[in-house]
Scaffold this active site. Structure first.
Site, PDB file in Angstrom:
ATOM      1  N   LYS A  91      47.295  38.851  40.068  1.00  0.00           N
ATOM      2  CA  LYS A  91      47.233  38.189  41.322  1.00  0.00           C
ATOM      3  C   LYS A  91      48.983  37.474  41.207  1.00  0.00           C
ATOM      4  O   LYS A  91      49.510  37.613  40.205  1.00  0.00           O
ATOM      5  CB  LYS A  91      46.632  36.726  41.537  1.00  0.00           C
ATOM      6  N   PHE A 137      37.951  27.905  51.645  1.00  0.00           N
ATOM      7  CA  PHE A 137      39.220  28.331  51.199  1.00  0.00           C
ATOM      8  C   PHE A 137      39.539  29.631  51.333  1.00  0.00           C
ATOM      9  O   PHE A 137      40.543  30.147  50.882  1.00  0.00           O
ATOM     10  CB  PHE A 137      38.792  28.378  49.426  1.00  0.00           C
ATOM     11  N   ARG A 190      35.063  40.723  33.238  1.00  0.00           N
ATOM     12  CA  ARG A 190      34.849  39.370  33.609  1.00  0.00           C
ATOM     13  C   ARG A 190      35.118  38.392  32.406  1.00  0.00           C
ATOM     14  O   ARG A 190      35.459  37.352  32.364  1.00  0.00           O
ATOM     15  CB  ARG A 190      33.193  39.474  34.343  1.00  0.00           C
ATOM     16  N   THR A 212      36.123  31.370  37.114  1.00  0.00           N
ATOM     17  CA  THR A 212      37.087  31.122  38.312  1.00  0.00           C
ATOM     18  C   THR A 212      38.015  30.045  38.196  1.00  0.00           C
ATOM     19  O   THR A 212      39.241  30.287  38.494  1.00  0.00           O
ATOM     20  CB  THR A 212      36.109  31.160  39.668  1.00  0.00           C
ATOM     21  N   ARG A 256      42.411  33.507  32.207  1.00  0.00           N
ATOM     22  CA  ARG A 256      42.630  32.285  32.852  1.00  0.00           C
ATOM     23  C   ARG A 256      42.618  31.166  32.363  1.00  0.00           C
ATOM     24  O   ARG A 256      43.718  30.322  32.726  1.00  0.00           O
ATOM     25  CB  ARG A 256      41.307  32.336  34.083  1.00  0.00           C
ATOM     26  N   HIS A 261      41.765  39.036  39.391  1.00  0.00           N
ATOM     27  CA  HIS A 261      40.596  39.437  39.995  1.00  0.00           C
ATOM     28  C   HIS A 261      39.939  40.285  39.334  1.00  0.00           C
ATOM     29  O   HIS A 261      40.573  41.387  38.713  1.00  0.00           O
ATOM     30  CB  HIS A 261      40.852  39.726  41.557  1.00  0.00           C
ATOM     31  N   GLU A 269      35.569  48.566  45.992  1.00  0.00           N
ATOM     32  CA  GLU A 269      36.838  47.840  45.940  1.00  0.00           C
ATOM     33  C   GLU A 269      37.833  48.821  45.317  1.00  0.00           C
ATOM     34  O   GLU A 269      39.075  48.649  45.524  1.00  0.00           O
ATOM     35  CB  GLU A 269      36.907  46.507  44.853  1.00  0.00           C
TER      36      GLU A 269
END
Ligand code: RTP
Ligand code: MG
Length: 141
Positions: free
Chosen positions: A11, A59, A87, A93, A104, A117, A128
């Site tokens: 991102k 959001f 993942r 998240t 993260r 993501h 996707e």
């Protein structure tokens, strides 16, 4: 064990931090191969379409504005159980809840600016991947 493909996005926050290579190293260290990749700056329509499943969530607007705030690096990862393996590498998240050593936990600042993501299931991975790589040239090896 099944060989799967999953969609990964680095991102805008992580691209701005100049950690694309460090994140790629984690993919490779876990046995995931990068079989397609491109850098792009998403349009509002592209980001809204990609996150359409979240359109009714409070959001959504912030999420779309964040995703178009700078360039992103989009890739297809391939490997054994790639969807779950990716993942696991990403972590929760919310980076405050992400396990130590996850992408993260190490690179994300907030639940909005959360670095990466990853597709969450086989069905969403297929959709996707087709969304960003409609004519996918795959470089398996
Ligand atoms: P992603 O789709 O980006 O891989 O993240 P995820 O599966 O872990 O989380 P998801 O539930 O699909 O949410 C998509 C993105 O929306 C933002 N979000 N904000 N403020 C909030 O409560 C909230 N919840 C989700 C996050 O940036 C999340 O990555
Ligand atoms: Mg998600």
């Amino acid at each position: 064990m099944a060989i799967e493909r999953t969609l990964s996005i680095i991102k805008p926050d992580a691209v701005a931090k100049n950690v694309i290579g460090q994140i790629y190293s984690r993919f490779e260290g876990a046995g995931l191969k990068i079989v397609a990749a491109r850098m792009t700056q998403l349009s509002q329509a592209e980001a809204e379409g990609f996150y359409a499943v979240h359109a009714a969530r409070p959001f959504f607007k912030d999420l779309v504005n964040f995703m178009i705030s700078g360039p992103v690096m989009i890739q297809v990862l391939e490997g054994e159980n790639a969807i779950a393996a990716h993942r696991d590498l990403m972590g929760a998240t919310d980076p405050k809840k992400a396990e130590k050593g996850t992408i993260r936990a190490d690179f994300a600042d907030s639940i909005d600016a959360n670095a990466v993501h990853g597709s969450d299931a086989a069905e969403t991975a297929a959709v996707e991947i087709a969304y960003y790589f409609p004519a996918l040239n795959v470089y398996s090896r």
